[in-house]
Scaffold this active site. Structure first.
Site, PDB file in Angstrom:
ATOM      1  N   LYS A   1       0.824  -1.270  -0.009  1.00 53.52           N
ATOM      2  CA  LYS A   1      -0.076   0.009   0.060  1.00 53.52           C
ATOM      3  C   LYS A   1       0.844   1.252  -0.046  1.00 53.52           C
ATOM      4  O   LYS A   1       0.571   2.188  -0.725  1.00 53.52           O
ATOM      5  CB  LYS A   1      -0.896  -0.130   1.316  1.00 53.52           C
ATOM      6  CG  LYS A   1      -1.976  -1.007   1.197  1.00 53.52           C
ATOM      7  CD  LYS A   1      -2.830  -1.054   2.447  1.00 53.52           C
ATOM      8  CE  LYS A   1      -3.850  -2.431   2.368  1.00 53.52           C
ATOM      9  NZ  LYS A   1      -4.733  -2.606   3.596  1.00 53.52           N
TER      10      LYS A   1
ATOM     11  N   GLN B   1      -4.586  -1.706   9.833  1.00 56.12           N
ATOM     12  CA  GLN B   1      -4.427  -3.078   9.212  1.00 56.12           C
ATOM     13  C   GLN B   1      -5.114  -4.059  10.238  1.00 56.12           C
ATOM     14  O   GLN B   1      -4.686  -4.124  10.972  1.00 56.12           O
ATOM     15  CB  GLN B   1      -3.251  -3.341   8.838  1.00 56.12           C
ATOM     16  CG  GLN B   1      -2.748  -4.333   7.929  1.00 56.12           C
ATOM     17  CD  GLN B   1      -3.318  -4.357   6.517  1.00 56.12           C
ATOM     18  OE1 GLN B   1      -3.428  -3.278   6.031  1.00 56.12           O
ATOM     19  NE2 GLN B   1      -3.645  -5.371   5.863  1.00 56.12           N
TER      20      GLN B   1
ATOM     21  N   ASP C   1     -10.868   3.470   4.786  1.00 60.34           N
ATOM     22  CA  ASP C   1     -10.898   1.695   4.586  1.00 60.34           C
ATOM     23  C   ASP C   1     -12.513   1.724   4.518  1.00 60.34           C
ATOM     24  O   ASP C   1     -13.128   0.591   4.236  1.00 60.34           O
ATOM     25  CB  ASP C   1     -10.805   0.956   5.848  1.00 60.34           C
ATOM     26  CG  ASP C   1      -9.378   0.115   5.509  1.00 60.34           C
ATOM     27  OD1 ASP C   1      -9.278  -0.396   4.430  1.00 60.34           O
ATOM     28  OD2 ASP C   1      -8.885  -0.220   6.697  1.00 60.34           O
TER      29      ASP C   1
HETATM   30  N1  GUN Z   1      -6.723  -6.413   5.890  1.00 61.53           N
HETATM   31  C1  GUN Z   1      -7.144  -7.314   4.799  1.00 61.53           C
HETATM   32  N2  GUN Z   1      -7.848  -6.539   4.023  1.00 61.53           N
HETATM   33  C2  GUN Z   1      -7.879  -5.276   4.594  1.00 61.53           C
HETATM   34  C3  GUN Z   1      -8.332  -4.132   4.271  1.00 61.53           C
HETATM   35  O1  GUN Z   1      -8.964  -4.006   3.171  1.00 61.53           O
HETATM   36  N3  GUN Z   1      -8.045  -3.029   5.229  1.00 61.53           N
HETATM   37  C4  GUN Z   1      -7.483  -3.248   6.295  1.00 61.53           C
HETATM   38  N4  GUN Z   1      -7.561  -2.176   7.144  1.00 61.53           N
HETATM   39  N5  GUN Z   1      -7.007  -4.445   6.732  1.00 61.53           N
HETATM   40  C5  GUN Z   1      -7.073  -5.293   5.874  1.00 61.53           C
END
Ligand code: GUN
Length: 287
Positions: A55, A99, A122
């Site tokens: 990311k 995350q 998110d």
């Molecule tokens: N863990 C797996 N996918 C995601 C996501 O899209 N956002 C977050 N914050 N954690 C994740």
């Protein structure tokens, strides 16, 4: 044989557009305003570290600043929430992402609720999920949004289609159900208590699965001509990644399908960064 959707190229197209928006913000602000995303990574789950690195790499490519806060796995819930509140109050941070998963002693829902809804890139805060349910979303969860973009790219006819979502997580299954419903599909949400999954899948024009159980969806269940999106990823003992759908056989039934690599994953990152640019733009416009 099914067309295999190229999520990597579609995500790249989105990133190119986002890079232009970020550059525009920068020039409009006399080279002072840069979108900034705070990522909070709790503990040392290797997969999460990899996802966050990815990311950050794509954010940098398009001119978004990221600050990654690596937090000890032993942090208490109160300490983590207090830390998120400092990010909420920081006027130089426009997006916040914690995350997931977080360690077991921490209640993920309470953590998500602590994030300011207008920094929730998110799209997981109940305020943002509620707006989505009302049909008036601001931030949509990145993975389901990415799935919709893939289906739209493939010219999927949503109206009146029978859509089946497998898995009811707040990250994917729940918002996915809302989005497909908003596009006028007739949606069935399946989960671990669903007793007749093969029969339900066999009727589906659209299948979106996000449970993380290797090949739980057998290929011969898939209806001829269906659109099949596989969000699940599991690592086999030999290190290979495998999806929720038995890809080879499903490809002989489906019209359109995604594979584990280069399918939904890149779209998730692109859609989260799109939310970050949106959040930053809203902040800039209020300055
Ligand atoms: N863990 C797996 N996918 C995601 C996501 O899209 N956002 C977050 N914050 N954690 C994740």
């Amino acid at each position: 044989m099914a067309i295999v959707l190229d999520g990597k190229t579609l995500a790249q197209d989105t990133l190119v557009q986002l890079k232009q928006s970020v550059a525009q913000l920068y020039s409009d602000s006399d080279q002072t305003f840069i979108p900034r995303l705070a990522v909070v990574l709790v503990g040392d789950d290797p997969a999460s570290h990899l996802y966050v690195k990815n990311k950050q790499r794509h954010a940098k490519e398009i001119g978004i600043d990221t600050v990654c806060h690596r937090v000890d796995a032993m942090i208490t819930q109160e300490e983590l929430i207090a830390f998120i509140e400092t990010l909420n109050d920081d006027k130089d941070i426009h997006g916040i992402l914690v995350q997931l998963p977080v360690p077991k002693h921490i209640d993920a829902q309470r953590v998500i609720r602590a994030i300011r809804p207008d920094k929730d890139v998110d799209g997981l805060h109940p305020h943002n999920v509620g707006l989505l349910a009302w049909g008036n979303p601001t931030f949509i969860a990145a993975t389901p949004q990415g799935v919709m973009r893939l289906l739209e790219f493939a010219d999927c006819p949503f109206e009146g289609a029978r859509a089946v979502v497998v898995g009811r997580s707040i990250l994917v299954g729940l918002p996915m159900t809302l989005l497909l419903g908003a596009h006028n599909a007739t949606v069935t949400l399946c989960h671990s208590y669903t007793s007749n999954l093969p029969e339900i899948i066999a009727q589906a024009d659209i299948v979106v699965t996000a449970v993380g159980q290797p090949e739980i969806i057998q290929g011969h269940w898939i209806k001829q001509g269906a659109y099949v999106i596989d969000v699940g990823i599991s690592r086999q003992p030999n290190g290979h990644l495998i999806g929720d759908v038995a890809f080879e056989e499903a490809s002989t039934h489906a019209q359109v399908i995604t594979s584990v690599i280069g399918g939904v994953g890149p779209m998730t990152v692109a859609c989260m960064l799109e939310n970050t640019v949106k959040a930053a733009t809203a902040f800039y416009e209020k300055l």
